[in-house]
Design a protein around this motif. Structure first.
Motif, short mmCIF file in Angstrom:
data_model
loop_
_atom_site.label_atom_id
_atom_site.label_comp_id
_atom_site.label_asym_id
_atom_site.label_seq_id
_atom_site.Cartn_x
_atom_site.Cartn_y
_atom_site.Cartn_z
N LEU A 150 0.80 -1.34 -0.01
CA LEU A 150 0.15 0.14 -0.18
C LEU A 150 0.77 1.29 -0.33
CD1 LEU A 150 -2.99 -1.04 2.48
CD2 LEU A 150 -2.96 -0.73 -0.11
N VAL A 151 1.99 1.28 0.70
CA VAL A 151 2.87 2.47 0.59
C VAL A 151 3.45 2.65 -0.54
CG1 VAL A 151 5.09 3.31 1.80
CG2 VAL A 151 3.42 2.31 3.23
N VAL A 152 3.80 1.50 -1.50
CA VAL A 152 4.54 1.87 -2.63
C VAL A 152 3.47 2.12 -3.57
CG1 VAL A 152 5.51 0.54 -4.62
CG2 VAL A 152 6.53 0.06 -1.93
N ARG A 153 2.43 1.41 -3.54
CA ARG A 153 1.37 1.90 -4.43
C ARG A 153 0.78 3.35 -4.11
NH1 ARG A 153 -4.62 -0.41 -4.83
NH2 ARG A 153 -5.20 0.10 -7.19
N GLY A 154 0.98 3.79 -3.19
CA GLY A 154 0.37 5.15 -2.80
C GLY A 154 1.21 6.34 -3.57
N PHE A 155 2.56 6.00 -3.90
CA PHE A 155 3.11 6.74 -4.77
C PHE A 155 2.89 6.73 -6.09
CE2 PHE A 155 6.10 6.14 -1.06
CZ PHE A 155 6.06 7.54 -0.98
N ALA B 197 -3.51 6.61 1.41
CA ALA B 197 -2.92 5.34 1.14
C ALA B 197 -1.86 5.23 1.86
CB ALA B 197 -2.72 5.56 -0.23
N GLU B 198 -0.88 6.24 2.27
CA GLU B 198 0.33 6.05 2.86
C GLU B 198 -0.06 5.55 4.33
OE1 GLU B 198 3.46 5.83 1.40
OE2 GLU B 198 2.53 6.43 -0.43
N LEU B 199 -1.10 6.38 4.99
CA LEU B 199 -1.39 6.02 6.45
C LEU B 199 -1.85 4.79 6.57
CD1 LEU B 199 -1.35 7.28 9.12
CD2 LEU B 199 -3.67 8.06 8.46
N GLY C 47 -1.36 2.23 4.65
CA GLY C 47 -0.24 1.26 4.67
C GLY C 47 0.84 1.18 5.97
N LEU C 48 1.17 2.29 6.25
CA LEU C 48 1.61 2.33 7.57
C LEU C 48 1.04 1.76 8.86
CD1 LEU C 48 4.16 3.69 9.04
CD2 LEU C 48 2.94 5.59 9.60
N PHE C 49 -0.30 1.87 8.88
CA PHE C 49 -1.22 1.32 9.88
C PHE C 49 -0.99 -0.35 9.69
CE2 PHE C 49 -4.94 -0.45 11.43
CZ PHE C 49 -5.13 0.10 12.72
N ALA C 50 -1.16 -0.72 8.40
CA ALA C 50 -0.92 -2.19 8.10
C ALA C 50 0.50 -2.85 8.75
CB ALA C 50 -1.20 -2.79 6.81
N VAL C 51 1.53 -2.14 8.47
CA VAL C 51 2.59 -2.34 8.87
C VAL C 51 2.82 -2.51 10.40
CG1 VAL C 51 5.09 -1.93 8.82
CG2 VAL C 51 3.89 -1.93 6.90
N VAL C 52 2.27 -1.47 11.02
CA VAL C 52 2.26 -1.65 12.49
C VAL C 52 1.58 -2.74 12.88
CG1 VAL C 52 1.72 0.07 14.60
CG2 VAL C 52 2.88 1.01 12.72
N ALA C 53 0.33 -2.80 12.34
CA ALA C 53 -0.36 -3.99 13.02
C ALA C 53 0.41 -5.60 12.71
CB ALA C 53 -1.73 -3.88 12.09
N GLY C 54 1.00 -5.66 11.69
CA GLY C 54 1.78 -6.75 11.67
C GLY C 54 2.67 -6.89 12.64
N VAL C 55 3.27 -5.90 13.04
CA VAL C 55 4.60 -5.85 13.92
C VAL C 55 4.17 -6.07 15.15
CG1 VAL C 55 6.20 -4.64 15.15
CG2 VAL C 55 6.04 -4.50 12.58
N VAL C 56 2.87 -5.69 15.53
CA VAL C 56 2.06 -5.98 16.77
C VAL C 56 1.62 -7.37 16.73
CG1 VAL C 56 -0.01 -5.27 18.10
CG2 VAL C 56 1.32 -3.61 17.12
#
Length: 158
Positions: free
Chosen positions: A55-60, A70-72, A74-83
């Protein structure tokens, strides 16, 4: 040259008899269920991190209407995965603090999955129902949600 009766090896019965065997099998089944739940959680976390990066890459891209959203997302999904990876570690370490967040995260997946199924997006909806339900069942079978029972004075586990 005597009799061989005294040289036969006698294997003692396990302490506790059949009850001990049943307890041992139940403990082994619980460990396998806990590991299976951890594998599902780790896979869920990996998928979220990969989706977030996508999502972050596609956001560009030029076809993105709202880059910030889109960036937010993607960032939320990454943080959720780390959690989820953190919760996976905590589940394997049998940390009590991980119980509620783990259940909440898995239960939150179900309404999203129902929405996807109602929109006829079965490829995303079915796994999004199956994995959280599977994780909840496996951690229930593993006994990870039994009340904490201290083993003695100074018990600091949990």
């Amino acid at each position: 040259m005597g009799s061989r009766a005294g040289s036969e090896r006698i294997v003692p019965a396990p302490a506790g008899g059949p009850q001990h065997d049943n307890a041992w099998r139940a403990a082994r089944r619980a460990v396998h269920a806990l590991r299976a739940a951890a594998v599902l959680l780790a896979a869920e976390g990996l998928l979220l991190v990969c989706l977030g990066v996508f999502l972050v890459v596609r956001g560009f891209g030029a076809d993105t209407d709202d880059r910030g959203r889109a960036e937010l997302g993607g960032l939320f999904a990454v943080v959720a995965g780390v959690v989820l990876w953190l919760l996976t570690w905590a589940l394997l370490a049998r940390r009590q603090w991980a119980r509620s967040p783990l259940v909440v995260v898995q239960i939150l997946c179900i309404p999203v999955a129902v929405g996807l199924l109602q929109a006829h997006r079965y490829g995303e909806g079915i796994p999004l129902v199956a994995v959280p339900v599977g994780v909840l069942v496996l951690i229930g079978v593993s006994g990870a949600y039994r009340p904490h029972q201290p083993t003695g004075p100074g018990d600091s586990s949990g």
